[in-house]
Design a protein around this motif. Structure first.
Motif, PDB file in Angstrom:
ATOM      1  N   ALA A  19       0.816  -1.213   0.000  1.00 21.67           N
ATOM      2  CA  ALA A  19       0.000   0.000   0.000  1.00 21.67           C
ATOM      3  C   ALA A  19       0.854   1.269   0.000  1.00 21.67           C
ATOM      4  CB  ALA A  19      -0.922   0.010   1.212  1.00 21.67           C
ATOM      5  N   PRO A  20       0.417   2.304  -0.741  1.00 19.87           N
ATOM      6  CA  PRO A  20       1.129   3.587  -0.762  1.00 19.87           C
ATOM      7  C   PRO A  20       0.702   4.500   0.384  1.00 19.87           C
ATOM      8  CG  PRO A  20      -0.661   3.673  -2.323  1.00 19.87           C
ATOM      9  CD  PRO A  20      -0.691   2.289  -1.719  1.00 19.87           C
ATOM     10  N   PHE A  21       0.378   3.912   1.514  1.00 21.81           N
ATOM     11  CA  PHE A  21       0.019   4.652   2.730  1.00 21.81           C
ATOM     12  C   PHE A  21       0.449   3.793   3.911  1.00 21.81           C
ATOM     13  CE2 PHE A  21      -3.703   2.785   0.613  1.00 21.81           C
ATOM     14  CZ  PHE A  21      -3.990   1.723   1.471  1.00 21.81           C
ATOM     15  N   ALA A  22       0.520   4.397   5.074  1.00 22.46           N
ATOM     16  CA  ALA A  22       0.931   3.662   6.267  1.00 22.46           C
ATOM     17  C   ALA A  22      -0.157   2.670   6.668  1.00 22.46           C
ATOM     18  CB  ALA A  22       1.216   4.623   7.406  1.00 22.46           C
ATOM     19  N   THR A  23       0.252   1.512   7.153  1.00 22.81           N
ATOM     20  CA  THR A  23      -0.684   0.501   7.621  1.00 22.81           C
ATOM     21  C   THR A  23      -0.267   0.024   9.003  1.00 22.81           C
ATOM     22  OG1 THR A  23       0.590  -1.230   6.498  1.00 22.81           O
ATOM     23  CG2 THR A  23      -1.277  -0.304   5.297  1.00 22.81           C
ATOM     24  N   VAL A  24      -1.262  -0.256   9.841  1.00 24.52           N
ATOM     25  CA  VAL A  24      -0.975  -0.751  11.180  1.00 24.52           C
ATOM     26  C   VAL A  24      -2.033  -1.780  11.553  1.00 24.52           C
ATOM     27  CG1 VAL A  24      -2.215   1.191  12.257  1.00 24.52           C
ATOM     28  CG2 VAL A  24      -0.582  -0.151  13.610  1.00 24.52           C
ATOM     29  N   ALA A  25      -1.589  -2.911  12.074  1.00 21.80           N
ATOM     30  CA  ALA A  25      -2.478  -3.913  12.642  1.00 21.80           C
ATOM     31  C   ALA A  25      -2.533  -3.700  14.148  1.00 21.80           C
ATOM     32  CB  ALA A  25      -1.980  -5.318  12.324  1.00 21.80           C
ATOM     33  N   LEU A  26      -3.737  -3.689  14.698  1.00 19.60           N
ATOM     34  CA  LEU A  26      -3.950  -3.512  16.131  1.00 19.60           C
ATOM     35  C   LEU A  26      -4.437  -4.854  16.678  1.00 19.60           C
ATOM     36  CD1 LEU A  26      -5.846  -0.095  15.900  1.00 19.60           C
ATOM     37  CD2 LEU A  26      -3.395  -0.470  16.231  1.00 19.60           C
ATOM     38  N   VAL A  27      -3.556  -5.553  17.364  1.00 14.73           N
ATOM     39  CA  VAL A  27      -3.788  -6.965  17.678  1.00 14.73           C
ATOM     40  C   VAL A  27      -4.105  -7.154  19.152  1.00 14.73           C
ATOM     41  CG1 VAL A  27      -2.811  -9.284  17.586  1.00 14.73           C
ATOM     42  CG2 VAL A  27      -2.183  -7.599  15.846  1.00 14.73           C
ATOM     43  N   GLY A  42      -5.606 -10.634  21.646  1.00 11.12           N
ATOM     44  CA  GLY A  42      -5.964 -12.043  21.604  1.00 11.12           C
ATOM     45  C   GLY A  42      -5.159 -12.799  20.555  1.00 11.12           C
ATOM     46  N   ARG A  43      -5.841 -13.670  19.835  1.00 18.21           N
ATOM     47  CA  ARG A  43      -5.162 -14.540  18.877  1.00 18.21           C
ATOM     48  C   ARG A  43      -5.130 -13.927  17.472  1.00 18.21           C
ATOM     49  NH1 ARG A  43      -8.234 -20.210  20.436  1.00 18.21           N
ATOM     50  NH2 ARG A  43      -7.365 -20.428  22.539  1.00 18.21           N
ATOM     51  N   ALA A  44      -4.008 -14.127  16.813  1.00 19.26           N
ATOM     52  CA  ALA A  44      -3.869 -13.876  15.380  1.00 19.26           C
ATOM     53  C   ALA A  44      -3.291 -15.156  14.802  1.00 19.26           C
ATOM     54  CB  ALA A  44      -2.964 -12.688  15.110  1.00 19.26           C
ATOM     55  N   MET A  45      -4.110 -15.893  14.081  1.00 19.51           N
ATOM     56  CA  MET A  45      -3.714 -17.231  13.655  1.00 19.51           C
ATOM     57  C   MET A  45      -3.806 -17.361  12.136  1.00 19.51           C
ATOM     58  SD  MET A  45      -5.764 -19.541  16.480  1.00 19.51           S
ATOM     59  CE  MET A  45      -5.076 -21.059  15.795  1.00 19.51           C
ATOM     60  N   GLY A  46      -2.936 -18.192  11.569  1.00 20.14           N
ATOM     61  CA  GLY A  46      -3.028 -18.508  10.152  1.00 20.14           C
ATOM     62  C   GLY A  46      -3.066 -17.270   9.284  1.00 20.14           C
ATOM     63  N   ALA A  47      -4.086 -17.178   8.440  1.00 17.01           N
ATOM     64  CA  ALA A  47      -4.220 -16.018   7.561  1.00 17.01           C
ATOM     65  C   ALA A  47      -4.376 -14.729   8.352  1.00 17.01           C
ATOM     66  CB  ALA A  47      -5.403 -16.213   6.613  1.00 17.01           C
ATOM     67  N   GLY A  48      -4.895 -14.815   9.580  1.00 16.30           N
ATOM     68  CA  GLY A  48      -4.974 -13.630  10.431  1.00 16.30           C
ATOM     69  C   GLY A  48      -3.600 -13.142  10.846  1.00 16.30           C
ATOM     70  N   ALA A  49      -2.709 -14.072  11.191  1.00 14.59           N
ATOM     71  CA  ALA A  49      -1.325 -13.706  11.499  1.00 14.59           C
ATOM     72  C   ALA A  49      -0.614 -13.183  10.259  1.00 14.59           C
ATOM     73  CB  ALA A  49      -0.579 -14.914  12.070  1.00 14.59           C
ATOM     74  N   ASP A  50      -0.931 -13.761   9.098  1.00 15.16           N
ATOM     75  CA  ASP A  50      -0.340 -13.268   7.847  1.00 15.16           C
ATOM     76  C   ASP A  50      -0.806 -11.848   7.542  1.00 15.16           C
ATOM     77  OD1 ASP A  50       1.020 -15.681   7.310  1.00 15.16           O
ATOM     78  OD2 ASP A  50      -0.789 -16.554   6.452  1.00 15.16           O
ATOM     79  N   LEU A  51      -2.052 -11.529   7.893  1.00 12.97           N
ATOM     80  CA  LEU A  51      -2.556 -10.171   7.703  1.00 12.97           C
ATOM     81  C   LEU A  51      -1.778  -9.192   8.580  1.00 12.97           C
ATOM     82  CD1 LEU A  51      -4.599  -8.186   6.503  1.00 12.97           C
ATOM     83  CD2 LEU A  51      -6.220  -8.888   8.285  1.00 12.97           C
ATOM     84  N   VAL A  52      -1.487  -9.580   9.800  1.00 11.98           N
ATOM     85  CA  VAL A  52      -0.657  -8.735  10.674  1.00 11.98           C
ATOM     86  C   VAL A  52       0.710  -8.524  10.045  1.00 11.98           C
ATOM     87  CG1 VAL A  52       0.423  -8.528  12.945  1.00 11.98           C
ATOM     88  CG2 VAL A  52      -1.872  -9.526  12.739  1.00 11.98           C
ATOM     89  N   ARG A  75       2.904  -3.198  13.506  1.00 13.33           N
ATOM     90  CA  ARG A  75       2.166  -4.309  14.074  1.00 13.33           C
ATOM     91  C   ARG A  75       2.153  -4.134  15.591  1.00 13.33           C
ATOM     92  NH1 ARG A  75       5.660  -4.775  10.527  1.00 13.33           N
ATOM     93  NH2 ARG A  75       7.273  -5.311  12.056  1.00 13.33           N
ATOM     94  N   TRP A  76       1.069  -3.546  16.085  1.00 12.02           N
ATOM     95  CA  TRP A  76       0.963  -3.212  17.498  1.00 12.02           C
ATOM     96  C   TRP A  76       0.143  -4.279  18.200  1.00 12.02           C
ATOM     97  CZ3 TRP A  76      -0.563   2.709  17.224  1.00 12.02           C
ATOM     98  CH2 TRP A  76       0.497   3.411  16.597  1.00 12.02           C
ATOM     99  N   ILE A  77       0.626  -4.724  19.344  1.00  8.51           N
ATOM    100  CA  ILE A  77      -0.028  -5.810  20.054  1.00  8.51           C
ATOM    101  C   ILE A  77      -0.355  -5.410  21.485  1.00  8.51           C
ATOM    102  CG2 ILE A  77       1.082  -7.565  18.642  1.00  8.51           C
ATOM    103  CD1 ILE A  77       3.007  -8.087  20.988  1.00  8.51           C
ATOM    104  N   ALA A  78      -1.373  -6.063  22.022  1.00  5.15           N
ATOM    105  CA  ALA A  78      -1.711  -5.938  23.431  1.00  5.15           C
ATOM    106  C   ALA A  78      -1.045  -7.065  24.208  1.00  5.15           C
ATOM    107  CB  ALA A  78      -3.221  -5.994  23.618  1.00  5.15           C
TER     108      ALA A  78
END
Length: 253
Positions: A98-106, A108-118, A124-127
Motif C-alpha cells: 500500500a502507498p500509505f501507512a498501515t498498522v495492525a492492532l492486535v 488475543g489470537r492472530a492465527m493462520g491467515a490472520g497472522a499473515d494479515l498482521v 504491528r501493534w499488540i496488546a
C-alpha cells in the motif's frame, strides 16, 4: 463518517485521512470467511483512491483474527478452497504494498491467515497477552512465508511455521513480528502520532520508498508473483479439502 459494509462483517470508519477497518465476526473469532475477505479487499482497494494516509486494521471482540474460516468445509471443493486462498494472498499483497501507512492492532489470537494479515502491515501493534500461530503448513499450505521471514529471519520463520505452536506476545516483540506493545488506553494517542508521521509523505513518495526498501519496483512485482505461485502450487495439490478436514479433526482432540 462510519460506514458498515457487507452486512456488518466489516466496519469501516474514516476520519479525514485515517481509515479504520474492524473485522466484525467476534462470535467466530473474526475468522476470514469468503464474504469477509471480499469486503476487506474492496475496502483496502478504496483506500488506494480516497486519500487515506493511514489504514488501521483491528478485530472486534476477544481476538484479532483466528484465520481462514473452516466452518463450512463440507460445502467446499479443492478448487473453491484454492480460489479462496488466492483471494487471501492478493489481499495480503494489497495491504503490504500500500502507498500509505498501515498498522495492525492486535489483541488475543492472530492465527493462520490472520497472522499473515498482521505480518503484511507496516506497523504491528499488540496488546499484552496476544499470540500468533502459523498452522497452514500442517495441511500443506504455503501462505505468507516470505513476508514473515523478512520480519523475523528465515530460520525463525521456518521454526514457527514447522512447529505451528503459539508464539507469545513477548517472543513476537523480541523477534520483530510485533513492532510495539501498546496498552489499549494508549492506542488512540499512538495512532494520532502515527497518522501525523504518515502525512509527511504523499502517496507517490510512500510507494517509492516502499519499493526501494524492498529492492525496487521490479523486485516488488517479482516477490508478489513468487508468493502467489508458491501458494498456488501448495494449494493445488490434490486433496486440499481432505488435508484441511484432517487438520481440523486433529485440532479438536
Amino acid at each position: 463518517m462510519t460506514v458498515t459494509a457487507a452486512q456488518g462483517i466489516l466496519l469501516a470508519d474514516r476520519q479525514g485521512d485515517v481509515t479504520r477497518l474492524t473485522l466484525n465476526r467476534p462470535g467466530r473469532g473474526n475468522a476470514l470467511s469468503a464474504e469477509l475477505v471480499t469486503a476487506l479487499a474492496a475496502a483496502v482497494d478504496a483506500c488506494y483512491l480516497d486519500g487515506t494516509r493511514l489504514l488501521a486494521i483491528e478485530g472486534a471482540g476477544e481476538h484479532f483474527c483466528t484465520g481462514f474460516d473452516l466452518g463450512d468445509l463440507d460445502s467446499e471443493s479443492d478448487d473453491s478452497l484454492l480460489a479462496r486462498f488466492v483471494r487471501v494472498e492478493l489481499l495480503l499483497q494489497s495491504v503490504h504494498d500500500a502507498p500509505f501507512a498501515t498498522v495492525a492492532l492486535v489483541q488475543g489470537r492472530a492465527m493462520g491467515a490472520g497472522a499473515d494479515l498482521v505480518a503484511a502491515c507496516e506497523q504491528r501493534w499488540i496488546a499484552q497477552g496476544s499470540s500468533f500461530a502459523f498452522p497452514g503448513a500442517a495441511f500443506g499450505l504455503v501462505l505468507g512465508s516470505a513476508r514473515l521471514a523478512r520480519l523475523v529471519g528465515t530460520a525463525r520463520a521456518r521454526e514457527w511455521i514447522a512447529a505451528g505452536r503459539a508464539v507469545r506476545a513477548d517472543d513476537a516483540l523480541a523477534a520483530g513480528l510485533a513492532s510495539r506493545m501498546i496498552p489499549a488506553e494508549e492506542r488512540a494517542a499512538a495512532l494520532a502520532g502515527l497518522a501525523e508521521r504518515a502525512r509527511r509523505l504523499d502517496a507517490p513518495t510512500q510507494a517509492a520508498i516502499q519499493a526501494a526498501t524492498l529492492g525496487g519496483q521490479a523486485a516488488v512485482v517479482a516477490a508478489g508473483a513468487a508468493q502467489l505461485s508458491e501458494l498456488v502450487r501448495s494449494a493445488a495439490r490434490p486433496g486440499l479439502r481432505a488435508r484441511i478436514a484432517a487438520y481440523r479433526e486433529a485440532s479438536r482432540r
